[in-house]
Design an enzyme around this catalytic site. Sequence first.
Site, short mmCIF file in Angstrom:
data_model
loop_
_atom_site.label_atom_id
_atom_site.label_comp_id
_atom_site.label_asym_id
_atom_site.label_seq_id
_atom_site.Cartn_x
_atom_site.Cartn_y
_atom_site.Cartn_z
N GLU A 159 0.56 -1.21 0.04
CA GLU A 159 0.03 0.09 0.17
C GLU A 159 0.87 1.30 0.04
O GLU A 159 0.76 2.05 1.00
CB GLU A 159 -1.17 -0.06 1.06
CG GLU A 159 -1.87 -1.20 1.19
CD GLU A 159 -3.01 -1.29 2.22
OE1 GLU A 159 -2.75 -0.39 3.20
OE2 GLU A 159 -3.92 -2.03 2.03
N GLU A 215 -5.85 -8.44 0.12
CA GLU A 215 -6.67 -7.95 1.33
C GLU A 215 -7.79 -7.59 1.03
O GLU A 215 -8.02 -6.87 0.19
CB GLU A 215 -5.85 -6.89 2.08
CG GLU A 215 -4.55 -6.99 2.68
CD GLU A 215 -4.04 -5.90 3.65
OE1 GLU A 215 -4.71 -4.74 3.86
OE2 GLU A 215 -2.70 -5.74 3.80
O1 IFM Z 1 -4.70 -3.25 8.93
C1 IFM Z 1 -4.59 -2.83 7.88
C2 IFM Z 1 -3.43 -3.46 6.98
O2 IFM Z 1 -2.13 -3.26 7.90
C3 IFM Z 1 -3.27 -2.79 5.67
N1 IFM Z 1 -4.35 -2.71 4.68
C4 IFM Z 1 -5.70 -2.09 5.34
C5 IFM Z 1 -5.77 -2.87 6.86
C6 IFM Z 1 -7.00 -2.45 7.66
O3 IFM Z 1 -7.02 -1.15 7.99
#
Ligand code: IFM
Length: 439
Positions: free
Chosen positions: A166, A351
Amino acid sequence: MNNLSILQSFPKDFIFGVATSAYQIEGNNFGECGKSIWDEFAKQNLNGVDGSYACNHIQYFKDDIKLIKDAGFKAYRFSFSWPRIFPNDDNSINTKGLDFYDRLLDEILECNLEPFPTLYHWDLPIRFNQLGGWENKDTCKRFADYSYTISEKLGDKFQKIATINEPWCVSWLSHYLGEHAPGKKSLSSATATMHNILLAHGLAVQALRSNRNHQIGVVLNNEYPEPYSQDTKDIEAAKLFDSIYNYWFADSIFKGSYPKIAMELLSSHLPSNYESDLKIISQGLDWVGINYYTRSIIKYYKSDDGINYECVRGNLKKTDMDWEFFPEGLTYFLRRINNEYNSKIPIYITENGMANRDLVSSKNKVFDEDRIEYFQLHLIEVLKCLNEGIPLKGYFAWSLLDNYEWSFGYEKRFGLVHVNYKNYKRTPKESFKQFSKYL
Ligand code: IFM
């Protein structure tokens, strides 16, 4: 009653896994791990609520891997902690740190899971912060050195690896909005970081490839840009948001250029030779990871620096992060990768998941019905994209465990498995049982 029976409609070679990250679960008080920018940020902004103990994964990792295996998942996405491996100013290796990942990888392989490590999930060693952190290009070179070491020492135990998790969060969220470590609020810092984190990615790709034939990817987070109204100002504001949040990272990686709309405001803050870096940034990748959670409603808002928008939340059903359920956005971004960038590149949803106010009942159960619905709605979209022929290869639920949710501390629970932070007891939630039932 919602359920995850949709899992049975996926092709057999589609990979289902769970994801975590080092700082959020390991506990950096263990194993001579070094401090990161998050320890400092937590001290200054979060009353010291940090990742010192987290889920104590360092001690419970075998139990955690067994949970993943027993549920029927086929892969585990985790991150290496740079400060755990290189805690010292003289850049010497912490053998305890390296050894932990060696044993973790052995355990993953023994359980027939595919490891999906990420090199950087936000825990920058604190010593770099004192030298300007990601605003200093030298950090990018040090990141390449660290990547090379990982490849050299552990690279025979995994094939796929992601460089950065990210990049928008590493740069904009942390250097413009100030919500994540190191908590800066400056357009020039943010722009420098938006470039340098991509350069770090590119240099890491080179370093990894110079050592082994890895399958290398990067993990991009996307948020759907919904204009607040049909007013031209709101529409333009949504385009600017989209350009900074989404296009900046995908355009540079896939096309070797930065998007025009964002450049109108940011170009003056880029380093003078940024164009030559774009060649390094846009080297071909073997796969791409997409993290997706929600949409943002974008409203025009006059700001002195020209970033003329604000994000407001809408009326759809929300998670405990106040993020709306908007599964259509996932389809939108998967099609965008396929149509605008590369129709062949294998895509993993690295994710997806939701925070929920989960309570353990007296019968030791956690009924997270809303989470099951959230997964179900998003999996419907994933299946739709697969049927359209988009080369989707896998899906990782965020997250295996409740964990340290950054500036929210331990308040927000994203796990499929509940964690009691007093005794580290793990209690699988109903969502976990649904995955387990249908995988
Ligand atoms: O917990 C985070 C993760 O570290 C990165 N992506 C989003 C998740 C939820 O906020």
